[in-house]
Design a protein around this motif. Structure first.
Motif, PDB file in Angstrom:
ATOM      1  N   TYR A 554       0.850  -1.185   0.000  1.00 26.89           N
ATOM      2  CA  TYR A 554       0.000   0.000   0.000  1.00 26.89           C
ATOM      3  C   TYR A 554       0.886   1.235   0.000  1.00 26.89           C
ATOM      4  CZ  TYR A 554      -4.309   2.586   0.734  1.00 26.89           C
ATOM      5  OH  TYR A 554      -5.391   3.395   0.565  1.00 26.89           O
ATOM      6  N   GLY A 555       0.979   1.923  -1.120  1.00 31.67           N
ATOM      7  CA  GLY A 555       1.826   3.104  -1.234  1.00 31.67           C
ATOM      8  C   GLY A 555       1.034   4.394  -1.133  1.00 31.67           C
ATOM      9  N   ARG A 556       1.732   5.492  -0.921  1.00 34.15           N
ATOM     10  CA  ARG A 556       1.079   6.792  -0.792  1.00 34.15           C
ATOM     11  C   ARG A 556       0.336   7.145  -2.084  1.00 34.15           C
ATOM     12  NH1 ARG A 556       1.942  10.891   2.689  1.00 34.15           N
ATOM     13  NH2 ARG A 556       3.762   9.799   3.521  1.00 34.15           N
ATOM     14  N   GLY A 557       0.931   6.803  -3.219  1.00 27.71           N
ATOM     15  CA  GLY A 557       0.275   7.114  -4.479  1.00 27.71           C
ATOM     16  C   GLY A 557      -1.054   6.403  -4.630  1.00 27.71           C
ATOM     17  N   ALA A 558      -1.100   5.132  -4.207  1.00 27.62           N
ATOM     18  CA  ALA A 558      -2.352   4.381  -4.283  1.00 27.62           C
ATOM     19  C   ALA A 558      -3.412   5.000  -3.385  1.00 27.62           C
ATOM     20  CB  ALA A 558      -2.112   2.922  -3.898  1.00 27.62           C
ATOM     21  N   SER A 559      -2.997   5.437  -2.191  1.00 23.69           N
ATOM     22  CA  SER A 559      -3.944   6.069  -1.269  1.00 23.69           C
ATOM     23  C   SER A 559      -4.500   7.351  -1.852  1.00 23.69           C
ATOM     24  CB  SER A 559      -3.249   6.361   0.063  1.00 23.69           C
ATOM     25  OG  SER A 559      -4.105   7.058   0.935  1.00 23.69           O
ATOM     26  N   GLN A 560      -3.617   8.207  -2.432  1.00 25.84           N
ATOM     27  CA  GLN A 560      -4.090   9.445  -3.023  1.00 25.84           C
ATOM     28  C   GLN A 560      -4.984   9.180  -4.231  1.00 25.84           C
ATOM     29  OE1 GLN A 560      -0.414  11.443  -3.789  1.00 25.84           O
ATOM     30  NE2 GLN A 560      -0.213  12.229  -1.699  1.00 25.84           N
ATOM     31  N   GLY A 561      -4.673   8.122  -4.965  1.00 28.83           N
ATOM     32  CA  GLY A 561      -5.530   7.765  -6.091  1.00 28.83           C
ATOM     33  C   GLY A 561      -6.919   7.372  -5.648  1.00 28.83           C
ATOM     34  N   ALA A 562      -7.009   6.636  -4.531  1.00 26.11           N
ATOM     35  CA  ALA A 562      -8.313   6.233  -4.016  1.00 26.11           C
ATOM     36  C   ALA A 562      -9.122   7.448  -3.581  1.00 26.11           C
ATOM     37  CB  ALA A 562      -8.128   5.267  -2.843  1.00 26.11           C
ATOM     38  N   VAL A 563      -8.440   8.422  -2.965  1.00 22.42           N
ATOM     39  CA  VAL A 563      -9.131   9.644  -2.549  1.00 22.42           C
ATOM     40  C   VAL A 563      -9.624  10.418  -3.769  1.00 22.42           C
ATOM     41  CG1 VAL A 563      -8.843  11.860  -1.382  1.00 22.42           C
ATOM     42  CG2 VAL A 563      -7.849   9.802  -0.401  1.00 22.42           C
ATOM     43  N   ARG A 564      -8.807  10.444  -4.798  1.00 22.84           N
ATOM     44  CA  ARG A 564      -9.122  11.243  -5.984  1.00 22.84           C
ATOM     45  C   ARG A 564     -10.199  10.589  -6.841  1.00 22.84           C
ATOM     46  NH1 ARG A 564      -4.342  11.713  -7.249  1.00 22.84           N
ATOM     47  NH2 ARG A 564      -4.185   9.875  -8.602  1.00 22.84           N
ATOM     48  N   ASP A 565     -10.140   9.272  -6.964  1.00 22.99           N
ATOM     49  CA  ASP A 565     -11.011   8.581  -7.911  1.00 22.99           C
ATOM     50  C   ASP A 565     -12.252   7.977  -7.285  1.00 22.99           C
ATOM     51  OD1 ASP A 565      -9.059   9.198  -9.754  1.00 22.99           O
ATOM     52  OD2 ASP A 565      -8.011   7.270  -9.478  1.00 22.99           O
ATOM     53  N   ASN A 566     -12.286   7.811  -5.981  1.00 25.19           N
ATOM     54  CA  ASN A 566     -13.398   7.102  -5.356  1.00 25.19           C
ATOM     55  C   ASN A 566     -13.680   7.719  -3.995  1.00 25.19           C
ATOM     56  OD1 ASN A 566     -15.278   5.363  -4.345  1.00 25.19           O
ATOM     57  ND2 ASN A 566     -14.081   3.503  -4.694  1.00 25.19           N
ATOM     58  N   ASP A 567     -14.785   8.426  -3.884  1.00 24.73           N
ATOM     59  CA  ASP A 567     -15.150   9.046  -2.608  1.00 24.73           C
ATOM     60  C   ASP A 567     -15.988   8.120  -1.739  1.00 24.73           C
ATOM     61  OD1 ASP A 567     -13.786  11.335  -2.914  1.00 24.73           O
ATOM     62  OD2 ASP A 567     -15.474  12.547  -3.615  1.00 24.73           O
ATOM     63  N   GLY A 568     -16.154   6.853  -2.161  1.00 23.99           N
ATOM     64  CA  GLY A 568     -16.993   5.941  -1.387  1.00 23.99           C
ATOM     65  C   GLY A 568     -16.480   5.681   0.008  1.00 23.99           C
ATOM     66  N   TRP A 569     -15.160   5.883   0.236  1.00 22.60           N
ATOM     67  CA  TRP A 569     -14.622   5.638   1.569  1.00 22.60           C
ATOM     68  C   TRP A 569     -15.047   6.707   2.559  1.00 22.60           C
ATOM     69  CZ3 TRP A 569     -11.695   9.437   3.706  1.00 22.60           C
ATOM     70  CH2 TRP A 569     -11.141  10.389   2.841  1.00 22.60           C
ATOM     71  N   ARG A 570     -15.535   7.874   2.052  1.00 17.02           N
ATOM     72  CA  ARG A 570     -15.992   8.929   2.954  1.00 17.02           C
ATOM     73  C   ARG A 570     -17.359   8.528   3.510  1.00 17.02           C
ATOM     74  NH1 ARG A 570     -13.146  13.692   2.367  1.00 17.02           N
ATOM     75  NH2 ARG A 570     -11.777  13.800   0.538  1.00 17.02           N
ATOM     76  N   ARG A 571     -17.366   7.946   4.686  1.00 16.12           N
ATOM     77  CA  ARG A 571     -18.598   7.419   5.240  1.00 16.12           C
ATOM     78  C   ARG A 571     -18.534   7.435   6.758  1.00 16.12           C
ATOM     79  NH1 ARG A 571     -15.137   3.375   4.194  1.00 16.12           N
ATOM     80  NH2 ARG A 571     -15.180   1.484   5.477  1.00 16.12           N
ATOM     81  N   GLY A 572     -19.688   7.420   7.354  1.00 15.33           N
ATOM     82  CA  GLY A 572     -19.811   7.257   8.793  1.00 15.33           C
ATOM     83  C   GLY A 572     -20.824   6.170   9.053  1.00 15.33           C
ATOM     84  N   GLY A 573     -20.819   5.621  10.229  1.00 18.82           N
ATOM     85  CA  GLY A 573     -21.752   4.540  10.511  1.00 18.82           C
ATOM     86  C   GLY A 573     -21.947   4.306  11.985  1.00 18.82           C
ATOM     87  N   PHE A 574     -23.084   3.697  12.307  1.00 20.64           N
ATOM     88  CA  PHE A 574     -23.413   3.333  13.676  1.00 20.64           C
ATOM     89  C   PHE A 574     -23.360   1.819  13.821  1.00 20.64           C
ATOM     90  CE2 PHE A 574     -25.133   7.550  13.453  1.00 20.64           C
ATOM     91  CZ  PHE A 574     -24.937   8.058  14.738  1.00 20.64           C
TER      92      PHE A 574
END
Length: 911
Positions: A554-574
């Motif tokens: 898991y590299g920094r570039g992959a993480s930034q790519g996920a942020v840039r290309d896929n906002d699905g990780w922005r979530r909250g939950g109960f």
């Protein structure tokens, strides 16, 4: 005439089948097996025997064999041990029944056997010679063209000199049943290309094995008097047939007068791969036998402190089952002959030889040569400091290396728990930090010590060292060597120790691996009260089985790519979860497991990391006559190992996570409250049920820092296991539509349910009498898409001893929040699932017949989980908690505050 009637009337003579170009020993066979025997006809008792045969088939129908037999027989309360030779004639009945003049081996054949025996027996130091005769049948099933399994029943007559139980006939009947495996030279032989060993490390192998051993020349029960032998070995195959092996062993066997022999030996063996020698080379062979023969030097001692130096020699057969290209499981039956000083208090055979049979089982690891067993090496890349790190946890058992534990291991094995973390710096070298909590038993009376150990190890990846690095290798082996500090019960100062281990890891995926790791630890004399060693060193042996999580790729570039290309990780939950908790020291007592529940909110701030806020409560089982309750609020950091390793994927069916955090809270019991913070760590498995719902299982280990356990430090450690549901809500990029109130801003709700009150909970028995009956009517209005106000009237009917019941009436007013809109940033009018939070202040009136009414303030919190059944109607479930001033109590209990927990089901109408 073309024929005669005599051709149809006279039987044609049978033609004996022959081998074309028959030469001596070109149809050689070897057998090895064992079984049981019965001697005599009145009240016979079973004895044991082993046998080895070598023979040759002269024709497909007729053969001879020479055998070596050894065992013991029991008759007329006399137990004698014997060893002898036999000579047998063999007839292949299946070949006789086969038509034609040629012979074709069958998968299953039947042989007839008849022969004579000559044996020497020994009983209570007295030796005799005798003869006998026997006949029988053999059923033989072919496993391959040159290996087979057989079952052989026989009956015969033997002279009384063999049993040493004399009769007027001077002989006794004897029946036996044996089974075993054998080799035979076949008509065809494999001619494959084998391994080549140009480098010194090619063909190098290491192994470890253990098993029972005993003195065959000692009167008594063979298995009941069995000792143990441990062996470690290193050797090298020089070609596909021949190898040399150097081994070190530790042996402990019983001799008369309850005096045990302790022996430390070094043996040098020649090994022959019988499958390759007899059947030809086959690199894909899964199972084979090696013949073993060698000499040894032994240093022996016993309870009398008499030391001897003894030479010996032995023969054996090693069965190998290939688990991987490099790793084999082996079983090695063996018989060793030693000089008469080996067992100094046993009567040796012919006053010259001590006989020690053994049966060892273990693992062997062989380097076959990189060119044939490995793909080209991959590039070892590091994408950050965290790359190629791992965390692991497991459980196992340990055993003190001493006379009692080694001879009765089943009763001495004790449990242990292990955790570790490490990093590979290169494909071959790494470091690991680990900790372990264990119990070790050191006496027959059940005396045991608890000890806590932390250590640091250097790791050597043997597979990568021999075969080169491969990122997708499913199985690898590593050697570990390190130092540790161990603190045991009854002693404050830790012991400094050394440890060595051999680990096998099966990589189920890039993320998850399963490992098995046997380890040997050494400490200064006095670590344990008893020890096998005479050198002032105490040894502990243990083995762990567990789960390893690997963090790599898991590299920094992959993480930034996920942020840039896929906002699905922005979530909250109960998450709402419940389970059981207990304390270390009472895990085996089911009555001590206490219910625990947790409500938490999780917010992800990167594709693989999140923070979590939680509220949890627990009510313990009774300890004596009292119990206590605990309420805590806290926070955690969560790392999703699956996303870390593979990148974020919302559709992934299973996620593996780790977490660590702290809680603040209080517990109340025995009429006093205690500040109860804790530190905890654990894991979480999340199984995807729908896009928004996950089933989660969360094991944790918490260390409770409450002063309640100031004198019971072991009980500060509290394992927990909770299972529940997580509802996730993706975050919208904006807050469109939330500044205005919904189309139907007014809400009228009616609910009914049940609850419990702290004032009456401890004074009544059973669940039913403790429950109260709750009703509520409320009105609210949404000011915008997130915020609103709410007020209402509720009443709880609380069961009491005596006449009538208590009424607790509350007038409440407060704030309500659309939690789902607050988390997602979206208007939820069109959503089926709704989530609302409520915080309110209340004025409460308690009344009960025969008592003056009490009035007191309170604070309440609730969570409404609802389902829209139509645009204007919603069904909801509402758990809530109310904290009340102690003045509300009609029968004061000296509680600092009173409380009420409720669970109601209701209906909301939006208009």
């Amino acid at each position: 005439m073309n024929g005669s009637a005599l051709d149809h009337m006279l039987q044609r003579p049978r033609v004996t089948k022959q081998y074309a170009g028959k030469k001596p020993f070109d149809h050689l066979f070897l057998d090895m097996g064992g079984g049981v025997n019965l001697m005599g006809t009145r009240h016979p008792k079973a004895g044991g025997l082993g046998q080895f045969y070598i023979g040759d088939w002269f024709t497909p129908e007729h053969g001879m064999r020479l055998g070596l037999d050894a065992g013991y027989s029991r008759v007329a309360s006399i137990k004698s041990k014997y060893a002898g030779l036999s000579l047998d004639y063999m007839m292949n009945i299946s070949a006789l029944a086969q038509r034609g003049t040629t012979y074709s081996p069958r998968p299953f054949e039947v042989y007839g056997i008849a022969g004579v025996d000559m044996a020497m027996s020994r009983c209570k130091g007295h030796g005799e010679y005798g003869v006998g005769a026997h006949f029988g049948l053999r059923g033989q099933a072919a496993l391959s063209p040159f290996t087979y399994f057989y079952l052989e029943p026989k009956v015969g007559f033997e002279g009384d000199q063999i049993s040493q139980a004399y009769t007027w006939r001077n002989y006794r009947t004897r029946a036996s049943m044996t089974a075993g495996f054998g080799y035979r030279l076949s008509g065809s032989r494999l001619h494959g290309t084998g391994y080549s060993y140009p480098r010194f490390t090619d063909g190098l192998f290491v192994g470890a094995a253990a098993g029972p051993a005993f003195l065959a020349n000692v009167d008594g029960k063979l298995m009941g008097d069995a000792g143990i032998r441990l062996m470690g070995s290193i050797g090298r195959w020089f070609d596909n047939y021949n190898a040399l092996r150097l081994s070190a062993n530790v042996t402990m066997v019983k001799q008369p007068a309850d005096n045990k022999v302790k022996a430390f030996g070094a043996q040098f063996d020649y090994m022959l791969n019988l499958h390759n020698a007899i059947g030809g080379i086959d690199l894909e062979r899964r199972f084979w036998f090696n013949g073993v023969a060698g000499v040894s030097y032994n240093y022996t001692t016993d309870a009398m402190r008499v030391h001897r130096h003894v030479l010996g020699g032995g023969l054996g057969m090693q069965a190998n089952l290939r688990l991987t290209r490099e790793l084999c499981f082996m079983v090695e039956p063996r018989v060793d002959l030693y000089g008469d000083g080996y067992a100094q208090h046993a009567s040796s055979l012919r006053e010259k030889v001590d006989v020690v049979p053994s049966l060892l089982a273990g693992l062997s690891y062989t380097c076959h040569g990189r060119s044939l067993t490995a793909k080209p090496a991959d590039e070892f890349r590091s994408l950050g400091w965290h790359d190629h790190t791992f965390i692991e946890a497991g459980a196992g058992a340990n055993l003190l290396v001493a006379r009692g534990p080694l001879t009765d291991a089943r009763h001495y094995l004790m449990p242990q728990i292990y955790v570790g973390a490490g990093k590979w710096f290169t494909p071959v070298s790494g470091m690991r930090l680990w900790g372990q909590v264990a119990k070790t038993q050191w006496s027959d009376a059940g005396d045991r010590y608890t000890h806590f150990t932390v250590g640091a190890d250097y790791l050597l990846n043997l597979t990568n060292a021999f075969y080169g690095y491969r990122s997708d290798r499913p199985l690898d082996f590593a050697f570990a060597l390190g130092a540790n500090l161990s603190r045991r019960a009854t002693r404050r100062t830790p012991y400094v120790g050394l440890d060595a281990s051999l680990r096998g890891t099966w990589h189920v995926s890039r993320l998850v691996g399963l490992f098995v790791e046997p380890r040997l630890l050494a400490y200064p004399d006095g670590y344990m009260p008893t020890s096998l060693s005479t050198t002032g060193i105490d040894f502990l042996a243990n083995a762990n089985v567990g789960l390893q999580c690997n963090l790599d790729g898991y590299g920094r570039g992959a993480s930034q790519g996920a942020v840039r290309d896929n906002d699905g990780w922005r979530r909250g939950g109960f998450t709402l979860a419940a389970g059981l908790a207990n304390r270390v020291g009472q895990l085996r007592v089911w009555e001590k497991y206490s219910p625990i529940a947790r409500l938490s909110y999780t917010q992800w701030f990167s594709p693989y990391t999140a923070w979590r806020a939680s509220l949890q409560g627990m009510v313990t089982r009774k300890e004596g006559l009292t119990r206590y309750g605990q309420v805590q609020a806290g926070g955690d950091i969560i790392v999703d190992l699956t996303s870390y390793t593979y990148g974020y994927d919302a559709s992934r069916p299973l996620a593996v996570r780790v977490l660590a955090g702290a809680n603040l809270g209080a517990d109340y019991g025995s009429r006093h409250a205690t500040f109860a913070p804790d530190l905890h760590m654990g894991g979480q498995l999340a199984l995807r049920l729908t896009d928004a719902v996950h089933l989660v299982a969360e094991p944790q280990l918490a260390c409770n820092l409450s002063s309640r356990f100031a004198h019971r430090r072991r009980q500060r450690l509290m394992p927990q296991l909770l299972v529940g549901l997580d509802y996730s809500m993706p975050r919208s990029s904006g807050n469109a539509g939330l500044r205005e109130a919904p189309r139907h801003p007014n809400v009228l709700s009616v609910s009914m349910g049940t609850g419990v009150s702290s004032e009456t909970f401890g004074g009544r028995r059973g669940l039913g009498p403790r429950l109260s009956y709750v009703a509520d009517v409320s009105y609210g209005r949404w000011l915008d898409g997130v915020n609103g106000v709410r007020g209402g009237l509720s009443n709880s009917l609380i069961q009491r001893n005596g006449k009538g019941h208590e009424n607790l009436t509350s007038i409440h007013a407060g704030y309500m929040m659309n939690i789902k809109s607050a988390v997602t940033g979206e208007n939820t009018d069109a959503h089926m699932f709704q989530l609302t939070g409520i915080a309110a202040a209340s004025l409460n009136i308690a009344s009960w017949k025969g008592h003056d009414a009490r009035v007191a303030p309170g604070l309440a919190g609730a969570l409404q989980a609802g389902v829209r059944v139509s645009p204007g109607v919603e069904l909801y479930l509402e758990p809530s908690a109310t904290l009340l001033s102690r003045k509300i109590a009609l029968t004061p209990k000296n509680h600092p505050i009173e409380s009420e927990l409720k669970l109601t089901l209701g209906t909301k109408v939006h208009f």
